[in-house]
Motif scaffolding. Structure first.
Motif, PDB file in Angstrom:
ATOM      1  N   GLY A   1     -43.186   5.948 -50.447  1.00 43.52           N
ATOM      2  CA  GLY A   1     -42.786   6.386 -51.779  1.00 43.52           C
ATOM      3  C   GLY A   1     -41.313   6.126 -52.024  1.00 43.52           C
ATOM      4  N   THR A   2     -41.000   5.696 -53.233  1.00 48.33           N
ATOM      5  CA  THR A   2     -39.610   5.466 -53.621  1.00 48.33           C
ATOM      6  C   THR A   2     -39.346   6.164 -54.952  1.00 48.33           C
ATOM      7  OG1 THR A   2     -40.176   3.438 -54.793  1.00 48.33           O
ATOM      8  CG2 THR A   2     -39.514   3.211 -52.495  1.00 48.33           C
ATOM      9  N   SER A   3     -38.107   6.505 -55.172  1.00 52.93           N
ATOM     10  CA  SER A   3     -37.703   7.079 -56.457  1.00 52.93           C
ATOM     11  C   SER A   3     -36.265   6.671 -56.736  1.00 52.93           C
ATOM     12  CB  SER A   3     -37.840   8.602 -56.448  1.00 52.93           C
ATOM     13  OG  SER A   3     -36.942   9.175 -55.521  1.00 52.93           O
ATOM     14  N   ALA A   4     -35.912   6.677 -58.008  1.00 48.38           N
ATOM     15  CA  ALA A   4     -34.559   6.281 -58.397  1.00 48.38           C
ATOM     16  C   ALA A   4     -34.178   6.984 -59.697  1.00 48.38           C
ATOM     17  CB  ALA A   4     -34.481   4.770 -58.576  1.00 48.38           C
TER      18      ALA A   4
ATOM     19  N   GLY B   1     -42.350   5.163 -57.391  1.00 47.66           N
ATOM     20  CA  GLY B   1     -43.303   4.120 -57.048  1.00 47.66           C
ATOM     21  C   GLY B   1     -43.644   4.160 -55.579  1.00 47.66           C
ATOM     22  N   THR B   2     -44.568   3.310 -55.201  1.00 48.68           N
ATOM     23  CA  THR B   2     -44.945   3.181 -53.799  1.00 48.68           C
ATOM     24  C   THR B   2     -44.951   1.704 -53.433  1.00 48.68           C
ATOM     25  OG1 THR B   2     -47.286   3.123 -54.363  1.00 48.68           O
ATOM     26  CG2 THR B   2     -46.377   5.260 -53.770  1.00 48.68           C
ATOM     27  N   SER B   3     -44.677   1.443 -52.199  1.00 43.75           N
ATOM     28  CA  SER B   3     -44.705   0.055 -51.733  1.00 43.75           C
ATOM     29  C   SER B   3     -45.371   0.009 -50.364  1.00 43.75           C
ATOM     30  CB  SER B   3     -43.290  -0.522 -51.663  1.00 43.75           C
ATOM     31  OG  SER B   3     -42.510   0.200 -50.740  1.00 43.75           O
ATOM     32  N   VAL B   4     -45.999  -1.120 -50.107  1.00 41.84           N
ATOM     33  CA  VAL B   4     -46.657  -1.355 -48.829  1.00 41.84           C
ATOM     34  C   VAL B   4     -46.191  -2.718 -48.336  1.00 41.84           C
ATOM     35  CG1 VAL B   4     -48.884  -1.634 -47.672  1.00 41.84           C
ATOM     36  CG2 VAL B   4     -48.661  -0.026 -49.570  1.00 41.84           C
TER      37      VAL B   4
END
Length: 135
Positions: free
Chosen positions: A45-48, A33-36
């Motif tokens: 960008g994030t990942s898990a 996902g991405t967050s602002v």
């Protein structure tokens, strides 16, 4: 190659595929996902991994398909040794693996669909062998 060799090969393939799928799902990031934020307008960008998101209880759930595939492979060995009940164990494990794949289809089930198909074909070939041997 004789048909009974295909039964063994397909059952072994299903076992290998389930182990690969489970190990991959343990360690590879499948969530992204991405967050602002207001302080940083650049998207981050994030990942898990599945374990990071769902916790360690997922280890039990992802352990089910390899166990079912192992039971199917053991059943094929039972069929090769003419031990009773092998075909039933193979069909039950193939059906349960297919049901697991269908029930978890939109999350992890798609990773197990090839193994379920291989097990179902193996069980079908094992039945065909038994019908030709009885005739």
């Amino acid at each position: 190659m004789k048909m009974n060799k295909w039964v063994s090969i397909l059952a072994f393939m299903a076992l290998v595929l389930t182990v690969i799928a489970s190990v991959s799902l343990f360690f590879l990031p499948i969530y992204a996902g991405t967050s602002v934020s207001s302080s940083n307008p650049e998207p981050v960008g994030t990942s898990a991994t599945l374990i990071q998101v769902s916790g360690y209880r997922v280890l039990f759930i992802l352990g089910i398909p390899p166990v079912l595939a192992w039971l199917g492979f053991v059943a094929v060995r039972m069929i090769a040794r003419d031990q009773g009940g092998g075909r039933m164990v193979l069909w039950v494990s193939a059906a349960l693996l297919a049901v697991f794949s269908l029930l978890t289809g939109f999350s992890v089930g798609e990773f197990y669909a090839p193994a379920a198909l291989a097990m179902l074909v193996s069980a079908s070939l094992a039945r065909r062998i038994s019908l030709t041997q009885e005739a």
